[in-house]
Scaffold this motif. Structure first.
Motif, PDB file in Angstrom:
ATOM      1  N   GLN A 589     -11.749  -9.463   4.048  1.00 24.03           N
ATOM      2  CA  GLN A 589     -12.181  -8.067   3.863  1.00 24.03           C
ATOM      3  C   GLN A 589     -11.755  -7.241   5.074  1.00 24.03           C
ATOM      4  OE1 GLN A 589     -16.410  -7.618   3.670  1.00 24.03           O
ATOM      5  NE2 GLN A 589     -16.339  -5.399   3.354  1.00 24.03           N
ATOM      6  N   ALA A 590     -11.044  -6.155   4.804  1.00 25.03           N
ATOM      7  CA  ALA A 590     -10.557  -5.301   5.887  1.00 25.03           C
ATOM      8  C   ALA A 590     -11.717  -4.545   6.519  1.00 25.03           C
ATOM      9  CB  ALA A 590      -9.519  -4.320   5.356  1.00 25.03           C
ATOM     10  N   ILE A 591     -11.635  -4.399   7.826  1.00 27.72           N
ATOM     11  CA  ILE A 591     -12.612  -3.601   8.567  1.00 27.72           C
ATOM     12  C   ILE A 591     -11.856  -2.545   9.362  1.00 27.72           C
ATOM     13  CG2 ILE A 591     -14.256  -5.512   8.688  1.00 27.72           C
ATOM     14  CD1 ILE A 591     -13.448  -5.897  11.602  1.00 27.72           C
ATOM     15  N   GLU A 592     -12.589  -1.771  10.123  1.00 29.35           N
ATOM     16  CA  GLU A 592     -11.989  -0.649  10.836  1.00 29.35           C
ATOM     17  C   GLU A 592     -10.877  -1.117  11.782  1.00 29.35           C
ATOM     18  OE1 GLU A 592     -13.315   2.905  13.975  1.00 29.35           O
ATOM     19  OE2 GLU A 592     -14.744   1.372  13.315  1.00 29.35           O
ATOM     20  N   PRO A 593      -9.673  -0.535  11.659  1.00 26.22           N
ATOM     21  CA  PRO A 593      -8.588  -0.908  12.579  1.00 26.22           C
ATOM     22  C   PRO A 593      -8.848  -0.356  13.975  1.00 26.22           C
ATOM     23  CG  PRO A 593      -7.890   0.896  11.163  1.00 26.22           C
ATOM     24  CD  PRO A 593      -9.252   0.468  10.680  1.00 26.22           C
ATOM     25  N   SER A 608      -9.291  -7.828   9.656  1.00 30.11           N
ATOM     26  CA  SER A 608     -10.040  -8.258   8.471  1.00 30.11           C
ATOM     27  C   SER A 608     -10.806  -9.528   8.824  1.00 30.11           C
ATOM     28  CB  SER A 608      -9.105  -8.496   7.281  1.00 30.11           C
ATOM     29  OG  SER A 608      -8.110  -9.449   7.606  1.00 30.11           O
ATOM     30  N   ARG A 609     -11.793  -9.848   8.015  1.00 32.48           N
ATOM     31  CA  ARG A 609     -12.652 -10.998   8.299  1.00 32.48           C
ATOM     32  C   ARG A 609     -13.040 -11.683   6.996  1.00 32.48           C
ATOM     33  NH1 ARG A 609     -17.855 -10.251   7.155  1.00 32.48           N
ATOM     34  NH2 ARG A 609     -18.529 -11.860   8.620  1.00 32.48           N
ATOM     35  N   LEU A 610     -13.459 -12.949   7.136  1.00 35.90           N
ATOM     36  CA  LEU A 610     -13.830 -13.731   5.956  1.00 35.90           C
ATOM     37  C   LEU A 610     -14.849 -14.787   6.381  1.00 35.90           C
ATOM     38  CD1 LEU A 610     -13.162 -14.342   2.923  1.00 35.90           C
ATOM     39  CD2 LEU A 610     -11.514 -16.039   3.784  1.00 35.90           C
ATOM     40  N   ALA A 627     -14.022 -16.022   9.998  1.00 38.39           N
ATOM     41  CA  ALA A 627     -12.594 -16.096  10.310  1.00 38.39           C
ATOM     42  C   ALA A 627     -12.055 -14.681  10.489  1.00 38.39           C
ATOM     43  CB  ALA A 627     -11.837 -16.809   9.197  1.00 38.39           C
ATOM     44  N   TRP A 628     -11.268 -14.502  11.529  1.00 38.68           N
ATOM     45  CA  TRP A 628     -10.723 -13.185  11.861  1.00 38.68           C
ATOM     46  C   TRP A 628      -9.205 -13.207  11.714  1.00 38.68           C
ATOM     47  CZ3 TRP A 628     -13.758  -9.014  12.885  1.00 38.68           C
ATOM     48  CH2 TRP A 628     -15.102  -9.253  13.169  1.00 38.68           C
ATOM     49  N   PHE A 629      -8.685 -12.097  11.180  1.00 40.91           N
ATOM     50  CA  PHE A 629      -7.248 -11.945  10.973  1.00 40.91           C
ATOM     51  C   PHE A 629      -6.829 -10.618  11.601  1.00 40.91           C
ATOM     52  CE2 PHE A 629      -9.273 -14.234   7.581  1.00 40.91           C
ATOM     53  CZ  PHE A 629      -8.470 -15.358   7.386  1.00 40.91           C
ATOM     54  N   ALA A 630      -5.826 -10.673  12.478  1.00 46.61           N
ATOM     55  CA  ALA A 630      -5.368  -9.459  13.172  1.00 46.61           C
ATOM     56  C   ALA A 630      -3.857  -9.349  13.068  1.00 46.61           C
ATOM     57  CB  ALA A 630      -5.790  -9.491  14.638  1.00 46.61           C
ATOM     58  N   GLU A 631      -3.393  -8.211  12.578  1.00 46.34           N
ATOM     59  CA  GLU A 631      -1.959  -7.896  12.565  1.00 46.34           C
ATOM     60  C   GLU A 631      -1.740  -6.737  13.533  1.00 46.34           C
ATOM     61  OE1 GLU A 631      -0.385  -7.030   8.771  1.00 46.34           O
ATOM     62  OE2 GLU A 631      -0.493  -9.106   8.041  1.00 46.34           O
ATOM     63  N   VAL A 632      -0.923  -6.973  14.552  1.00 46.41           N
ATOM     64  CA  VAL A 632      -0.632  -5.944  15.554  1.00 46.41           C
ATOM     65  C   VAL A 632       0.721  -5.341  15.223  1.00 46.41           C
ATOM     66  CG1 VAL A 632      -0.432  -5.442  18.004  1.00 46.41           C
ATOM     67  CG2 VAL A 632      -1.935  -7.293  17.233  1.00 46.41           C
ATOM     68  N   ARG A 633       0.732  -4.044  14.962  1.00 49.23           N
ATOM     69  CA  ARG A 633       1.967  -3.344  14.598  1.00 49.23           C
ATOM     70  C   ARG A 633       2.205  -2.188  15.552  1.00 49.23           C
ATOM     71  NH1 ARG A 633       4.055  -4.460   9.615  1.00 49.23           N
ATOM     72  NH2 ARG A 633       2.811  -5.847   8.259  1.00 49.23           N
ATOM     73  N   GLY A 634       3.489  -1.883  15.757  1.00 46.93           N
ATOM     74  CA  GLY A 634       3.836  -0.723  16.560  1.00 46.93           C
ATOM     75  C   GLY A 634       3.249   0.535  15.940  1.00 46.93           C
ATOM     76  N   ARG A 635       2.613   1.351  16.766  1.00 47.42           N
ATOM     77  CA  ARG A 635       1.923   2.523  16.229  1.00 47.42           C
ATOM     78  C   ARG A 635       2.893   3.504  15.568  1.00 47.42           C
ATOM     79  NH1 ARG A 635      -1.954   5.651  20.299  1.00 47.42           N
ATOM     80  NH2 ARG A 635      -2.436   3.467  20.734  1.00 47.42           N
ATOM     81  N   ASP A 636       4.084   3.624  16.102  1.00 44.56           N
ATOM     82  CA  ASP A 636       5.053   4.572  15.558  1.00 44.56           C
ATOM     83  C   ASP A 636       6.005   3.914  14.571  1.00 44.56           C
ATOM     84  OD1 ASP A 636       4.067   6.709  17.116  1.00 44.56           O
ATOM     85  OD2 ASP A 636       5.171   5.960  18.843  1.00 44.56           O
ATOM     86  N   SER A 637       6.535   2.753  14.914  1.00 46.33           N
ATOM     87  CA  SER A 637       7.533   2.115  14.058  1.00 46.33           C
ATOM     88  C   SER A 637       6.912   1.369  12.891  1.00 46.33           C
ATOM     89  CB  SER A 637       8.375   1.136  14.875  1.00 46.33           C
ATOM     90  OG  SER A 637       7.575   0.054  15.344  1.00 46.33           O
ATOM     91  N   GLY A 638       5.663   0.909  13.036  1.00 49.23           N
ATOM     92  CA  GLY A 638       5.044   0.114  11.985  1.00 49.23           C
ATOM     93  C   GLY A 638       5.534  -1.318  11.955  1.00 49.23           C
TER      94      GLY A 638
END
Length: 761
Positions: A589-593, A608-610, A627-638
């Motif tokens: 489940q996605a939570i606040e980025p 997101s968490r589960l 369980a925690w899941f984190a995707e780190v993306r460039g703020r501008d490039s994505g």
């Protein structure tokens, strides 16, 4: 036809993003260095093919004699030439088109209206691109030009202006004028030395000799200082002395003040040494000497300063400066008096500013005080005794100086700083010294554990046989304001033969500069965590791996939160099945980025968490975990920068788990930075560094670099600007660059300390 923007830590990374999205034939429109690395503007090359069919119509070729270019012909070359010409990147005369061989006619020919529409769209996008490229020029020179004009109009000199603006943070580009001027005021206040303790000049007592040019207000200031002392301590322990036998009525004026205050007074002839009187005044706590006014160009100045030397009691020279004088005049006064004091073996380090109420601009006087490093104690702003003498307030003085920053009819405040910006020699060296002192003070005041790192650096200059002994007390120190312990892996770092020490972090996830080596702690995971909570006062733990069932039960009994790193192939129980975490990301489940900085660039973390159960050998039933899941993306490039997995107890709140995961991400680069620092220190200095001390120092420097990269406070921005200025060329705001600057600063500080010790021998 849209222009796309790519942002990478370096050119290679940015180009990799371009190829991944647009292919190897992408058109590179522009590239430039930015705060977070390198920015590239590019578009797909198929735009040229789409334009190919419009070339014949644009050239108005007869259809019977000149067949249209087919898609995939060299018409794209002509479009790119027209593209460059519209950008002003080539001459107006277009190169002749390369005609395609007459193989077969095109299926359709674009009309002139189609070409005009496409050209209009292209020109619009080119205009947008130009505006994007122009932002750097508008954001870069803009603040510097405005601040330079304001400083010069306020009376500050070119040398100090160049020094200040050389450290202008790139982070200020595009911010409000109010923020830029607040930064400027902060820099000036940090450089203007004022007395650390109110009334310290008088409370410390001793012999104070007021010196300065004629008419600067020495006699009146002598009376004001005496009155302030009498109001605090009474008249019994104070005495006034005058050596002014030239000015008519000078001694009588001071005697009247002495009689009114009930203070003893003595008069000396101008050619009589002060030492001839001092033995008679040995029982007095404060002796204030009013000297004869002497121009800085008077050849008798050296003789007069020599007469003020004391053998029985040290004489403290205090230079009075007229705030209403020209900056060049004040600078000449200070330079001459400093040289005279040194010539006779004296020291001149203190100053009082007079006639503030008569000064149109304070910049010249404050500039001189800053550059020569004099400590300002009082400011006089009128004739009343003692009301018109106040303590020096750096904030108020700098604010008043900058508020007067309107164009002067006697100076060209718009003049460029071409001749002074490249100051060399002693002035530039003094400017670097002031910057070094400012960095050192801010790090001491703001970063927990920095004093420990500085002491460790000093130990490195001792013989290696003493390193372990001197380092031991540093391990016992406890950093302040920490809430979480970042536990390192017990295995050695890749490519190294040492284990990364543990570090404490604050509420914002910034590490304290106080490493805790594994071998210095007691055995047992629970025992070490109890030590961390009892000694350091932490309430949460960031662990390198999932704690065993016994440790989890121990932590829950103490209500101590924790979060452990995990891998994508780490298995947990979910709906009765044993599954890897990587396969459960879609179920979470996605939570606040969150917005963070990751490896030198602005990034967005998708979280997101589960709810799952632990699965381990010997466990009868799994514990409830999150369980925690984190995707780190460039703020501008994505673009994806990294993906992380973690586990925390289900009883811990979601917000606490989220904060812990972000703290872990903040310090993701710590092992890499510590390895970099260790390798730089391996061959550091004339003596070899003990391996334990080297690891201690390397980890501390890496932690400090990360702390500075993530801190958003004004002081951190100032320190970053100074550190990046030490690097060759423009460097992005990244911990790696800050680390190199920190090593230079620590080196320079230690060299200065050694030089001072040798000079004092």
């Amino acid at each position: 036809m849209s222009v796309k923007r790519f942002l990478g830590a370096n050119s290679r990374e940015a180009m990799r993003q371009v190829r991944a999205l647009l292919g190897d034939d992408a058109l590179i429109l522009a590239n430039r260095p930015v705060e977070d690395g390198v920015e590239i503007l590019a578009m797909a090359d198929d735009t040229g093919d789409a334009m190919a069919t419009s070339e014949p119509a644009a050239r108005e070729a007869p259809p019977a004699s000149r067949p249209a270019a087919t898609a995939g012909s060299n018409g794209g070359l002509d479009w790119r030439a027209a593209h460059r010409a519209s950008s002003g990147l080539m001459a107006q005369r277009a190169q002749p088109a390369v005609e395609a061989p007459p193989t077969r006619p095109a299926a359709s020919v674009s009309t002139p209206q189609d070409f005009a529409a496409l050209s209009q769209q292209l020109l619009g996008e080119m205009q947008e691109m130009r505006e994007m490229l122009g932002q750097q020029d508008r954001a870069g020179p803009g603040p510097a030009s405005d601040l330079r004009r304001r400083l010069l109009a306020s009376g500050f000199g070119h040398e100090l202006v160049a020094e200040l603006l050389a450290a202008l943070p790139s982070e200020l580009a595009g911010t409000s004028l109010e923020n830029q001027r607040a930064w400027l005021q902060r820099q000036l206040v940090a450089r203007l030395a004022v007395a650390s303790e109110p009334e310290a000049l008088l409370d410390q007592g001793g012999v104070i000799a007021l010196v300065g040019p004629t008419g600067v207000g020495k006699t009146t200031t002598t009376a004001k200082l005496a009155a302030r002392y009498v109001m605090r301590h009474g008249p019994e322990q104070a005495v006034l002395v005058t050596t002014d036998a030239y000015r008519i009525g000078a001694q009588d004026q001071l005697r009247i003040y002495a009689d009114l205050m009930g203070i003893e007074m003595h008069a000396l002839e101008a050619d009589r040494p002060l030492e001839s009187l001092l033995p008679q005044l040995v029982d007095k706590h404060l002796v204030i000497v009013d000297t004869v006014g002497m121009s800085q160009r008077d050849r008798r100045l050296l003789e007069q300063i020599a007469h003020l030397r004391g053998d029985s009691r040290a004489v403290r020279l205090v230079l009075l400066l007229n705030a209403a004088s020209q900056g060049e005049t004040i600078d000449e006064v200070v330079t001459t008096y400093l040289q005279s004091a040194r010539a006779v073996g004296g020291r001149l380090e203190d100053a009082i500013l007079t006639k503030q109420d008569e000064a149109a601009r304070l910049g010249g006087a404050l500039d001189t005080l800053i550059r020569h490093g004099l400590t300002l104690h009082f400011v006089s702003h009128g004739q009343r005794v003692p009301e018109d003498l106040g303590l020096a307030d750096a904030q108020a003085l700098i604010r008043e100086a900058l508020e007067a920053g309107v164009p002067s009819p006697f100076a060209d405040a718009q003049a460029d700083d071409s001749h002074a910006s490249a100051s060399r020699g002693a002035p530039a060296l003094l400017g670097q010294g002031r910057a070094l002192g400012s960095i050192w003070e801010m790090l001491h005041a703001q970063v927990p554990g920095f004093a420990t790192l500085a002491d460790a650096w000093a130990i490195s200059s001792l013989p290696p046989s003493l390193h372990s002994e001197r380092l031991a007390p540093l391990h016992e120190r406890v950093p302040a304001s920490v809430s979480t312990l970042l536990w390192a892996r017990s295995s050695t770092l890749q490519g190294e033969d040492w284990v990364l020490p543990h570090l404490a972090v604050d509420d914002e996830g910034r590490p304290a500069v106080q490493p805790f080596p594994e071998h210095r702690l007691m055995a047992g995971q629970c025992a070490r965590m109890e030590w961390a909570e009892t000694t350091l006062g932490v309430s949460a733990h960031l662990l390198p791996r999932l704690p065993d069932a016994r440790a989890r039960a121990w932590l829950q009994a103490r209500s101590s939160g924790w979060l452990s790193q995990a891998q994508g192939n780490s298995r947990v129980l979910y709906r009765g099945e044993r599954l890897p975490l990587a396969g459960l990301a879609d179920e979470a489940q996605a939570i606040e980025p969150a917005l963070i900085r990751s490896r030198g660039q602005a990034a967005k973390v998708m979280l997101s968490r589960l709810d799952v159960l632990s699965y381990g050998a010997g466990e009868a039933s799994g514990d409830a975990l999150c369980a925690w899941f984190a995707e780190v993306r460039g703020r501008d490039s994505g673009m994806m920068l990294t993906r992380r997995y973690a586990l925390s107890p289900a009883w811990w709140s979601i917000e606490s788990g989220r904060e812990a995961l972000l703290k872990q991400l903040y310090n993701d680069e710590l092992p890499t930075l510590a390895r970099q620092a260790s390798r730089q220190l391996a061959g550091h200095g004339p003596l070899a560094i003990d391996s334990e001390l080297r690891v201690f120092m390397a980890t501390g420097i890496a932690a400090l670099a990360l702390h500075l990269e993530h801190a958003e406070d004004d002081w951190a921005m100032d320190v970053r600007a100074h550190l990046l200025r030490l690097q060759a060329g423009r460097r992005p705001r990244r911990a790696k660059s800050l680390l190199e600057g920190l090593i230079q600063v620590l080196d320079a500080r230690e060299a200065i300390r050694h030089f001072s010790e040798q000079a004092g021998r």
